[in-house]
Every structure is written in structure tokens, then in C-alpha cells.
Design an enzyme around this catalytic site. Structure first.
Site, short mmCIF file in Angstrom:
data_model
loop_
_atom_site.label_atom_id
_atom_site.label_comp_id
_atom_site.label_asym_id
_atom_site.label_seq_id
_atom_site.Cartn_x
_atom_site.Cartn_y
_atom_site.Cartn_z
N HIS A 99 0.83 -1.21 0.00
CA HIS A 99 0.00 0.00 0.00
C HIS A 99 0.86 1.25 0.00
O HIS A 99 0.59 2.20 -0.76
CB HIS A 99 -0.91 -0.01 1.23
CG HIS A 99 -1.72 1.24 1.39
ND1 HIS A 99 -2.97 1.40 0.82
CD2 HIS A 99 -1.46 2.40 2.06
CE1 HIS A 99 -3.44 2.60 1.12
NE2 HIS A 99 -2.54 3.23 1.88
N GLU A 100 1.89 1.28 0.84
CA GLU A 100 2.75 2.46 0.90
C GLU A 100 3.53 2.66 -0.40
O GLU A 100 3.73 3.80 -0.84
CB GLU A 100 3.72 2.36 2.09
CG GLU A 100 3.03 2.30 3.45
CD GLU A 100 2.01 3.40 3.66
OE1 GLU A 100 2.17 4.49 3.09
OE2 GLU A 100 1.04 3.16 4.40
N HIS A 103 1.55 4.50 -2.89
CA HIS A 103 1.65 5.97 -2.80
C HIS A 103 2.88 6.47 -3.54
O HIS A 103 2.85 7.53 -4.18
CB HIS A 103 1.72 6.40 -1.34
CG HIS A 103 0.41 6.29 -0.61
ND1 HIS A 103 -0.76 6.80 -1.12
CD2 HIS A 103 0.10 5.74 0.60
CE1 HIS A 103 -1.74 6.57 -0.26
NE2 HIS A 103 -1.25 5.94 0.78
#
Length: 228
Positions: A99-100, A103
Site C-alpha cells: 500500500h505504501e 503511494h
């Protein structure tokens, strides 16, 4: 005129719901944090692999203290994983790390919502520190101008939360797509686990938006009543 507008009960209800959602996230995270992922890769290894395969070899993966303190820093261009995810080969660590990196990929392609959120962060943080004081002073002094200024600041906070939703949802979409495509999730159990962790996290952002909306409507109602 008083501090309690007509939406105060709704704010309290959303606050309770937010606590329940946070508890659910913690429970889901811990459950899947005890289950190894199919490839036995740590969060740091998953992040490094995903970064490299997306042309982000220059972005470092760092460990930061705390639990669920994971984040991507668009200023320093770093993926930061908490101690419980950095060197742990769990389903939770895999999902959070991906998920990070999602980004980081958004930053690479200059996703408009991410860029806008970054531009809003610092001035809005300063404004929201002032907003409660403006509201309090406005109510005590019955100065409608201060109340309307406070309402504008709460409205800006609502916009920030609104912009945050597509940013977070897109990062999770990218994460799940990568994990499934590369076979890192493994069986359906691993896929469901990663999805459960990211869904629970997404609900916290939905709750944040709901709270910002209720607070804005409440302050707006107080400001309007000051003009009557």
C-alpha cells in the site's frame, strides 16, 4: 448561541463508530500479522521488490518506530515501515508495505489528488489548529465573522478528507493488483487476508471523512444562527 449545534449528536455517534472501526483495524491487523505470507517475504522485501519493478530503485525503504506508523514521505521520497512490518514476513506486513509503495507510484505518475493533498497539508494543519479557538471566541463574543472564518477552515478540512479518499483507495487497489499479479498473496486465504487488512484501513479514512462532514455542518449551522 452556544457551542453545541444540531449535529452534535451525529458527531458523537460518528466518534463512537470511529473507535469501533479503529478497534476492528487493530484486530484485523493483529490476526493477519500472525500469519506468514505465501512467499515468506518481509514487509521491507515486498516494498523493495515492488519499488524496483516500478522503476523506483532510488526510493529507500526505512524502518520507523511505532505500530501502524507506516507512511510514504513525498518530500523525502522514502517508504517508511513500522517495526512490526519492516522485518516481519506476515500477510499484514505484505499488504501494508505494498500500500505504501502504491503511494510512491502515485507520486511518480503525479496523481492529481495526491499532489493536491500534499499542497493542502501544511496550511490546513495550521488552519485547523486555529479553527477551534476561532469558534470558541466567536461564540463567547458573538462575532459572526470569526464563526464564518472557522466554518471556512472546517470546510477546508472536509475537502482534505474528501481528496484523501481516492488517494488511499487507489493505493490499496495498486497494492492488491500487484500482490495478486506477482503471486505474492498466494492462495485465496492470503488474498482475502491482504484485502481484509486494506479494507479495514480504508474504513478509518471513511470515518475521518464522515467526522469532518458532521463537524463542518455543525459549525456552519452555528455560524448561520449567529446571523439570525
Amino acid at each position: 448561541m452556544n457551542f453545541f449545534g444540531p449535529y452534535t449528536p451525529l458527531i458523537l455517534l460518528i466518534f463512537v463508530a470511529s473507535m469501533l472501526i479503529q478497534a476492528s483495524l487493530t484486530r484485523t491487523y493483529r490476526t493477519w500479522g500472525q500469519i506468514r505470507n505465501a512467499r515468506n517475504l518481509t514487509g521491507a522485501q515486498v516494498a523493495r521488490l515492488m519499488l524496483d519493478e516500478n522503476g523506483l530503485t532510488h526510493v529507500p525503504v526505512q524502518m520507523v518506530p511505532g505500530q501502524l506508523s507506516d507512511h510514504y514521505d513525498p518530500v523525502r521520497k522514502t517508504v517508511n515501515l513500522s517495526e512490526s512490518n519492516f522485518d516481519v514476513p506476515s500477510v499484514s506486513a505484505m499488504a501494508v508495505a505494498a500500500h505504501e509503495v502504491g503511494h510512491a507510484i502515485q507520486d511518480k505518475v503525479r496523481m492529481p489528488a495526491l499532489v493536491l493533498r500534499g499542497q493542502m497539508a501544511v496550511p490546513l494543519s495550521l488552519g485547523m489548529n486555529l479553527a477551534p479557538f476561532l469558534l470558541m471566541i466567536g461564540v463567547l463574543t458573538q462575532l459572526s465573522g470569526l464563526l464564518w472564518l472557522g466554518a471556512i477552515l472546517f470546510g477546508a478540512a472536509l475537502l482534505f478528507h474528501l481528496v484523501t479518499l481516492p488517494v488511499e483507495f487507489d493505493a490499496s487497489r495498486r497494492a492488491l493488483a500487484y500482490l495478486n499479479t506477482r503471486g505474492l498473496s498466494g492462495s485465496s486465504e492470503g488474498q482475502n487476508g491482504a484485502r481484509s487488512v486494506l479494507t479495514a484501513a480504508a474504513l478509518t479514512y471513511v470515518a475521518g471523512f464522515a467526522m469532518a462532514l458532521a463537524q463542518f455542518l455543525n459549525v456552519l449551522s452555528i455560524a448561520r444562527s449567529s446571523d439570525d
